[in-house]
Design an enzyme around this catalytic site. Structure first.
Site, short mmCIF file in Angstrom:
data_model
loop_
_atom_site.label_atom_id
_atom_site.label_comp_id
_atom_site.label_asym_id
_atom_site.label_seq_id
_atom_site.Cartn_x
_atom_site.Cartn_y
_atom_site.Cartn_z
N LYS A 201 1.12 -1.40 0.15
CA LYS A 201 0.39 -0.12 0.39
C LYS A 201 0.55 1.20 -0.17
O LYS A 201 2.05 1.30 1.02
CB LYS A 201 -0.93 -0.13 1.10
N ASP B 44 -0.17 0.79 -4.42
CA ASP B 44 -1.90 0.60 -5.19
C ASP B 44 -1.72 1.30 -3.95
O ASP B 44 -1.79 1.50 -2.23
CB ASP B 44 -2.11 -1.06 -4.14
N GLU C 160 -1.51 0.54 -8.75
CA GLU C 160 -2.51 0.64 -9.14
C GLU C 160 -3.53 1.41 -8.20
O GLU C 160 -2.88 2.35 -7.26
CB GLU C 160 -2.56 -0.65 -8.11
N GLU D 262 -11.15 -1.61 -9.85
CA GLU D 262 -11.89 -2.96 -8.54
C GLU D 262 -13.24 -1.80 -8.66
O GLU D 262 -13.98 -2.99 -8.05
CB GLU D 262 -11.17 -2.73 -8.18
N ASP E 192 -13.45 -6.57 -9.35
CA ASP E 192 -13.66 -7.54 -8.90
C ASP E 192 -15.59 -8.18 -8.82
O ASP E 192 -16.71 -7.79 -9.45
CB ASP E 192 -14.15 -6.29 -7.20
N HIS F 184 -9.52 -8.34 -9.01
CA HIS F 184 -9.19 -8.33 -7.16
C HIS F 184 -9.97 -8.99 -6.33
O HIS F 184 -11.11 -9.75 -7.32
CB HIS F 184 -10.33 -6.32 -7.67
N GLU G 195 -5.40 -11.63 -6.68
CA GLU G 195 -5.18 -11.27 -5.63
C GLU G 195 -5.36 -12.11 -4.42
O GLU G 195 -6.26 -12.26 -3.73
CB GLU G 195 -5.88 -9.43 -5.57
CA CA Z 1 -6.74 -2.33 -5.28
#
Ligand code: CA
Length: 362
Positions: A154, A182, A208, A234, A257, A284, A317
């Site tokens: 992250k 991300d 991302e 996502e 997703d 996702h 993922e």
């Molecule tokens: Ca993400």
């Protein structure tokens, strides 16, 4: 066969050790689950970010043939049902169709290109600790030691945090591990480009959601400015939201997703649109065991693009954060071995739901 009832469950799992992405601290995880019951004794399970209202279920789902997934999808959408809630119903319909035919869902999607999928570890969140760098490096080394060949961290916490910690993690894991970042929409266009130019020095697999999820022009601008793949989408719901992102060349990789974009029925349309436009699809996945199983069936059925001898891997993922609804909602947990996850082979989703756990977190 006819649908006779739909039960909805709103699940909340309290997280023991809170963690943060660029937008918020997570202290609990919330999911919607549906159970679609037919007159043949077959029950299907689905998950969505939300569940549909009783009124929509009664008008569009009850009394229908579960094989009429397109008709049910369009009916729910026309009625104004949230696409995430339609996703839950749609996934349950595919679970029922698979069980009725005694076939795993990926057989219904056209067959398997692979029965094992390479996973990337999603973790490396921001934690409440004194030394972020040391914590991130230790966590990343743990994933590498567990056999993962890919992981995601992250970012979006400002240039100082991002640049320092991404470089530290890359140094710690070496150059052979695929490494993505991300930002969870935490930057504006200018900051995303400025920070991205520094982050790109770390041989990243992708950057991302650098900016707001629906900023098509911004993504086009960032993709032109940065020398690395840009991914996102996502949060997008339905084929129309993906259409502009794909056709404007806003993303190298779309990450639909299945529990948000509209279930298997809509995911296939989005994936076809991406294929026609030479955009990569890497789903996702951040949910319960239902979403994990559904995503694995989709990954089994996604062709390599391009069809190279050494293709870019179809990546799952694999959420490493604490969530009993992912690890325990299926009676036989879906787990990884050396960073590889087997595609479920049983009928439908190929999982059996632990009803005790479902009740406990309802
Ligand atoms: Ca993400």
């Amino acid at each position: 066969m006819k649908i006779v009832d739909v039960k909805t469950y709103s699940l909340v799992y309290p997280v023991q050790e809170p963690f943060a992405n660029a937008m918020r601290w997570t202290r609990e995880r919330a999911f919607g689950v549906v159970e679609v019951i037919t007159d043949s004794g077959i029950t299907g399970w689905g998950e969505g970010a939300t569940v549909p209202a009783r009124r929509a279920i009664e008008a569009q789902v009850i009394g229908r043939n579960p094989f009429h997934n397109e008709v049910i999808w369009e009916g729910l959408h026309k009625q104004g049902t949230d696409t995430a809630a339609i996703s839950a119903i749609d996934i349950a319909l595919w679970d029922i169709m698979g069980k009725a035919l005694d076939q795993p869902i990926h057989h219904l999607l056209g067959g398997a290109f692979r029965d094992r999928v390479q996973a990337y570890a999603t973790g490396l969140f921001r934690r409440d600790c004194a030394d972020h760098t040391a914590a991130l490096v230790a966590e990343a080394r743990g994933y590498a030691d567990a056999g993962f060949k890919a992981m995601k961290m992250k970012v979006g916490f400002g240039p100082d945090y991002d640049i320092k910690n991404v470089a530290a993690v890359r140094r710690a894991i070496g150059d052979d591990i695929l490494f993505a970042v991300d930002a969870n929409c935490g930057y504006d266009r200018g900051s995303a480009i400025a920070v991205g130019q520094k982050l790109a020095e770390n041989n990243l697999l992708w950057f991302e959601e650098p900016i707001s999820a629906d900023d098509v022009e911004g993504y086009v601008q960032i993709r032109r400015a940065l020398n690395m793949r840009i991914s996102g989408a996502e949060q997008l719901r339905g084929r129309w939201a993906f259409r502009r992102m794909i056709q404007e060349g806003a993303l190298d990789i779309i990450q639909p997703d299945v529990c948000v974009c509209g279930g298997f029925t809509e995911f296939r349309k989005i994936a076809a649109m991406a294929s026609a436009n030479h955009v990569r699809v890497i789903p996702h996945m951040f949910g319960t065991a239902i979403r994990l199983a559904a995503t694995l069936h989709l990954l089994a059925a996604l062709p390599d693009a391009p069809r190279a001898l050494e293709p870019f891997p179809a990546l799952l993922e694999y959420d490493m954060s604490e969530n009993a609804l992912r690890t325990m909602l299926a009676r036989e947990p879906i787990s990884h071995t050396d960073g590889i996850v087997a595609v479920p082979q049983g009928p439908g989703l190929g999982i059996e739901i632990n009803r005790d756990l479902l009740e406990k977190y309802s």
